[in-house]
Design a protein around this motif. Structure first.
Motif, mmCIF file in Angstrom:
data_model
loop_
_atom_site.group_PDB
_atom_site.id
_atom_site.type_symbol
_atom_site.label_atom_id
_atom_site.label_comp_id
_atom_site.label_asym_id
_atom_site.label_seq_id
_atom_site.Cartn_x
_atom_site.Cartn_y
_atom_site.Cartn_z
ATOM 1 N N LEU A 158 122.543 20.790 43.330
ATOM 2 C CA LEU A 158 121.349 21.466 42.829
ATOM 3 C C LEU A 158 120.606 20.576 41.844
ATOM 4 N N VAL A 159 119.286 20.619 41.914
ATOM 5 C CA VAL A 159 118.460 20.047 40.853
ATOM 6 C C VAL A 159 117.677 21.220 40.284
ATOM 7 N N VAL A 160 117.832 21.483 38.986
ATOM 8 C CA VAL A 160 117.204 22.654 38.372
ATOM 9 C C VAL A 160 116.263 22.206 37.254
ATOM 10 N N ALA A 161 115.075 22.804 37.215
ATOM 11 C CA ALA A 161 114.064 22.403 36.227
ATOM 12 C C ALA A 161 113.147 23.577 35.946
ATOM 13 N N PRO A 162 112.390 23.534 34.854
ATOM 14 C CA PRO A 162 111.360 24.564 34.661
ATOM 15 C C PRO A 162 110.188 24.297 35.608
ATOM 16 N N THR A 163 109.351 25.308 35.849
ATOM 17 C CA THR A 163 108.173 25.101 36.682
ATOM 18 C C THR A 163 107.022 24.605 35.812
ATOM 19 N N THR A 164 106.716 23.320 35.907
ATOM 20 C CA THR A 164 105.537 22.771 35.238
ATOM 21 C C THR A 164 104.810 21.917 36.264
ATOM 22 N N LYS A 165 103.567 21.595 35.978
ATOM 23 C CA LYS A 165 102.788 20.816 36.943
ATOM 24 C C LYS A 165 103.401 19.435 37.160
ATOM 25 N N ASN A 166 103.783 18.762 36.080
ATOM 26 C CA ASN A 166 104.371 17.427 36.234
ATOM 27 C C ASN A 166 105.695 17.464 36.986
ATOM 28 N N LEU A 167 106.470 18.538 36.785
ATOM 29 C CA LEU A 167 107.747 18.600 37.496
ATOM 30 C C LEU A 167 107.569 19.024 38.944
ATOM 31 N N LYS A 168 106.530 19.801 39.252
ATOM 32 C CA LYS A 168 106.221 20.061 40.668
ATOM 33 C C LYS A 168 105.951 18.730 41.355
ATOM 34 N N ASP A 169 105.186 17.884 40.682
ATOM 35 C CA ASP A 169 104.842 16.562 41.204
ATOM 36 C C ASP A 169 106.107 15.730 41.420
ATOM 37 N N TYR A 179 114.310 13.310 50.739
ATOM 38 C CA TYR A 179 115.564 13.709 51.386
ATOM 39 C C TYR A 179 115.423 14.948 52.274
ATOM 40 N N ASP A 180 114.206 15.421 52.480
ATOM 41 C CA ASP A 180 113.985 16.633 53.289
ATOM 42 C C ASP A 180 114.888 17.786 52.863
ATOM 43 N N ILE A 181 114.970 18.010 51.553
ATOM 44 C CA ILE A 181 115.783 19.133 51.092
ATOM 45 C C ILE A 181 114.871 20.272 50.616
ATOM 46 N N PRO A 182 115.360 21.515 50.687
ATOM 47 C CA PRO A 182 114.529 22.649 50.291
ATOM 48 C C PRO A 182 114.147 22.593 48.817
ATOM 49 N N MET A 183 112.974 23.109 48.511
ATOM 50 C CA MET A 183 112.538 23.205 47.114
ATOM 51 C C MET A 183 111.768 24.519 46.965
ATOM 52 N N ALA A 184 111.930 25.166 45.817
ATOM 53 C CA ALA A 184 111.153 26.379 45.555
ATOM 54 C C ALA A 184 110.770 26.420 44.086
ATOM 55 N N THR A 185 109.586 26.983 43.798
ATOM 56 C CA THR A 185 109.083 27.047 42.431
ATOM 57 C C THR A 185 109.112 28.485 41.913
ATOM 58 N N GLU A 186 109.093 28.614 40.595
ATOM 59 C CA GLU A 186 109.075 29.923 39.919
ATOM 60 C C GLU A 186 110.118 30.885 40.458
ATOM 61 N N ALA A 215 119.572 21.522 47.046
ATOM 62 C CA ALA A 215 118.266 22.145 46.952
ATOM 63 C C ALA A 215 117.681 21.881 45.565
ATOM 64 N N VAL A 216 116.362 21.980 45.486
ATOM 65 C CA VAL A 216 115.646 21.761 44.229
ATOM 66 C C VAL A 216 115.030 23.090 43.800
ATOM 67 N N LEU A 217 115.361 23.553 42.596
ATOM 68 C CA LEU A 217 114.830 24.833 42.133
ATOM 69 C C LEU A 217 114.068 24.668 40.829
ATOM 70 N N LEU A 218 112.825 25.106 40.810
ATOM 71 C CA LEU A 218 112.030 25.136 39.572
ATOM 72 C C LEU A 218 111.979 26.591 39.126
ATOM 73 N N LEU A 219 112.423 26.849 37.916
ATOM 74 C CA LEU A 219 112.617 28.231 37.476
ATOM 75 C C LEU A 219 111.353 28.864 36.912
ATOM 76 N N ALA A 220 111.244 30.175 37.110
ATOM 77 C CA ALA A 220 110.214 30.947 36.429
ATOM 78 C C ALA A 220 110.580 30.984 34.951
ATOM 79 N N ALA A 221 109.559 31.013 34.087
ATOM 80 C CA ALA A 221 109.827 30.981 32.643
ATOM 81 C C ALA A 221 110.397 32.305 32.154
ATOM 82 N N HIS A 222 111.253 32.245 31.174
ATOM 83 C CA HIS A 222 111.795 33.405 30.455
ATOM 84 C C HIS A 222 112.496 34.431 31.341
ATOM 85 N N LYS A 223 113.003 34.043 32.488
ATOM 86 C CA LYS A 223 113.712 35.015 33.322
ATOM 87 C C LYS A 223 115.205 34.746 33.349
ATOM 88 N N ASN A 224 115.618 33.646 32.703
ATOM 89 C CA ASN A 224 117.036 33.331 32.654
ATOM 90 C C ASN A 224 117.459 33.225 31.196
#
Ligand code: FAD
Ligand code: AMP
Lengths: 302, 269
Positions: free
Chosen positions: A72-83, A92-99, A131-140
């Motif tokens: 897993l790669v886990v990060a907050p959802t920000t514009k620079n990190l989406k990039d 690597y053709d791996i799944p990614m999801a934001t927020e 998989a790459v997951l960008l987290l929604a803010a303040h939900k964890n």
């Protein structure tokens, strides 16, 4: 099993750690203004990169990814990190999801929920790992610090192809709209920046903060972006939200789903906001808002 | 000089959302339309062509991500037609039932495969900052990485310098970064980059004469099948009272509204 957490601010990283720890060992890639020594107190090895542009973060992350082969790669959802992270996911053709939120790590796959259709729906997904997951803010919840301080490794910035020529900081209005109890929000129904005074006057009597739709902040720049409510702006949860001259596009509504009570003032009775409010007034804001302010002043004796 | 490529997604229109009896999104009912910010991407491609790349051709690529593809054909054609009317010269549509519901992994690999199949050597690939259905902002970054091209995201202004470099303003949360990169490059644009003009009637009529190629995954090399599984999509039901406050005079309406806010406990006297 390993996970990599990527982030700049300590609060974001602490939230991501809670999710990443489900996968086992964690390494942290902290960039920009982050303080690696403080982050090391969470007990995970910290790789620190001084640069904060997406290309440098991507390049450093890719190397770390190749070394650690995380699930897993886990990060907050920000514009620079989406990039930065979309590039890693692309290589690597791996799944990614934001927020995302409600993340559950299973055997070989991860499940999560996220907003969908500009906030009008919620999707539940399952994706194979890595998989790459960008987290929604303040939900964890934030992870707690560990007893022991972990190692810090300084990384070198590689020379990229996208070069920053100039950085222009944005104006901040000093509002924290996400914490506001009452919000008076302005849309394109206002004809000029000066006219926003009508909204400010109303906000004054109510002790409210000022919000706005995307065009008011991003396009016209009549207000700073900390006022911007919606899908790509701030998600708010006041007890009262007064939308003035806002049409009620799905992307705006996405920011106010948690508002307790929504009032709409709009001169077009077929505006979608009227299907998405508790109390609606079909009126010209230029006539009605000053009147409402005046009556409130009289009745609230302010 | 190579060509320009613009990525146009026929996306589910969230304004037309409807739920089934169980509260799930009724996909069969929901129409597709050209994703809003992709309209800004075409507008910018046309402007850049007219200003800097007069001899270049503009290609559009669209991957159908909602199926069954035969049922979506009309909506997809309409979305693609809009691009052609605005100034795209030639359109590629990738439509394959094994690619739905879409996954950005599949979309990006199909876009890259289509570029190769049609021997396009792009100078610039333009997409939107995010789509109105998935809103993930990742397809353009994936395409850049797969093609090993420089990537500039969230561009609110683009210029070409000396015909060989792109200069852009990246609009992120806390600052605007002016960046430069060598061409070819991939760029995602924001909604604020321009104000798209609707095509004229003549442009719309001309559009139907322009070439459109419909291909399946088998016609392309190395399309990655969807990995993510959409378990469920539920309509977010926000119940609002929808009361229109009426009265003989504006004063009466204002008073009734204040009464309502007081009785709701939203304001205190
Ligand atoms: C991917 C994506 C993300 C987006 N993110 C956001 C977001 O985060 N936040 C956001 O707000 N938008 C967002 N948008 C834009 C959104 O789709 C709408 O375009 C935007 O919300 C419209 O803003 P508005 O309601 O102020 O303007 P308009 O839609 O132009 O509405 C103005 C309203 O004012 C009314 N009006 C005009 N004159 C008067 C008057 N004298 N008195 C009373 N009423 C009057 C009109 O009837 C109209 O309903 C996004 C769009 C996309 C595609
Ligand atoms: N199915 C698709 N077909 C063509 N272009 C797409 C598709 N999906 C995404 N894109 C492009 O990538 C951008 C970002 O999309 P997304 O990552 O889905 O938010 C869009 O604005 C389009 O320009």
């Amino acid at each position: 099993m390993t996970a990599i957490v990527v982030g700049e601010k300590e609060d974001d990283i602490a939230e991501a750690l809670t999710v990443a720890r489900q996968a086992g060992d964690v390494a942290v890639l902290a960039f920009g203004d982050s303080s690696p020594q403080a982050l090391a107190e969470y007990g995970h090895k910290v790789y620190h990169l001084t640069a904060s542009d997406p290309e440098s973060v991507f390049t450093a992350l890719r190397k770390l990814y190749d070394d650690l082969k995380p699930l897993l790669v886990v990060a907050p959802t920000t514009k620079n990190l989406k990039d930065a992270l979309s590039r890693l996911a692309g290589i690597y053709d791996i799944p990614m999801a934001t927020e995302v939120y409600d993340v559950k790590v299973g055997q070989g796959s991860v499940s999560y929920r996220r907003g969908f259709l500009s906030g009008r729906a919620i999707e539940s997904d399952e994706a194979p790992m890595p998989a790459v997951l960008l987290l929604a803010a303040h939900k964890n919840p934030k992870a707690s610090k560990a007893g022991q301080k972990a190692e810090v490794v300084e990384l070198q910035t590689a020379q990229g192809r996208v070069k920053s020529v100039e950085r222009m900081p944005k104006q901040k209005g000093g509002t924290n709209i996400e914490a506001a109890e009452i919000i008076v929000s302005a849309g394109r129904g206002f004809r000029s920046k000066e006219d926003l005074k009508l909204a400010f006057d109303l906000a004054d009597v109510l002790g409210a903060q000022i919000g706005c739709s995307r065009p008011i902040a991003a396009d016209l720049k009549w207000l700073s972006e900390d006022h911007w409510v919606g899908l790509s702006g701030h998600k708010v949860a006041p007890k009262l939200y007064i939308a003035i001259g806002i049409s009620g596009a799905p992307q705006h509504l996405a920011g106010i789903t948690d508002a307790k009570l929504v009032v709409a003032i709009n001169n077009d009775k077929s505006a979608p906001i009227f299907k998405n409010c508790d109390y609606g007034v079909v009126a010209d804001l230029y006539q009605f808002v000053p009147l409402l302010t005046k009556r409130l002043k009289e009745r609230l004796k302010r | 000089m190579g060509d320009l490529v613009v990525l146009l997604k026929p996306a589910l229109n969230p304004e037309m959302i409807r739920g089934t009896g169980e509260g799930l999104v009724d996909f069969d009912y929901m129409p597709l339309k050209l994703s809003d910010i992709d309209r800004n991407a075409v507008e910018e491609a046309v402007r850049l062509k007219n200003t800097y790349f007069k001899d270049s051709k503009i290609w559009s690529i669209s991957v159908v991500t909602w199926g069954p593809v035969t049922k979506r054909d009309k909506d997809v054609r309409m979305a693609v037609q809009e691009g052609l009317a605005k100034g795209v010269d030639e359109a590629i549509i990738v439509a394959d039932d094994s690619g739905v519901p879409g996954d950005p992994v599949t979309t990006a690999s199909a876009i890259v495969a289509a570029i190769k199949k049609f021997n396009i050597s792009p100078t610039l690939i333009l997409g939107g900052e995010a789509t109105i259905d998935g809103f993930s902002g990742q397809v353009t970054g994936r395409v850049a990485a797969k093609l090993d091209l420089p990537y500039i995201s969230f561009a609110r202004k683009i210029d070409i310098v000396d015909g060989s470099r792109i200069r852009a303003e990246r609009d992120v949360e806390d600052y605007v970064d002016v960046v430069e990169a060598p061409l070819p490059a991939v760029v995602s644009v924001t909604r604020e980059i321009n104000a798209p003009r609707p095509p004229t009637l003549i442009q719309i009529r001309m559009a139907s004469k322009k070439p459109q190629h419909v291909v399946k995954f088998n016609d392309l090399a190395d399309v990655v099948k969807p990995k993510r599984r959409l378990v469920e999509a539920r309509v977010l039901a926000v119940k609002r009272k929808q009361i229109i406050v009426e009265g003989k005079t504006p004063e009466e309406i204002a008073d009734k509204l204040i009464d309502a806010l007081i009785s709701e406990g939203a304001i205190r006297v």
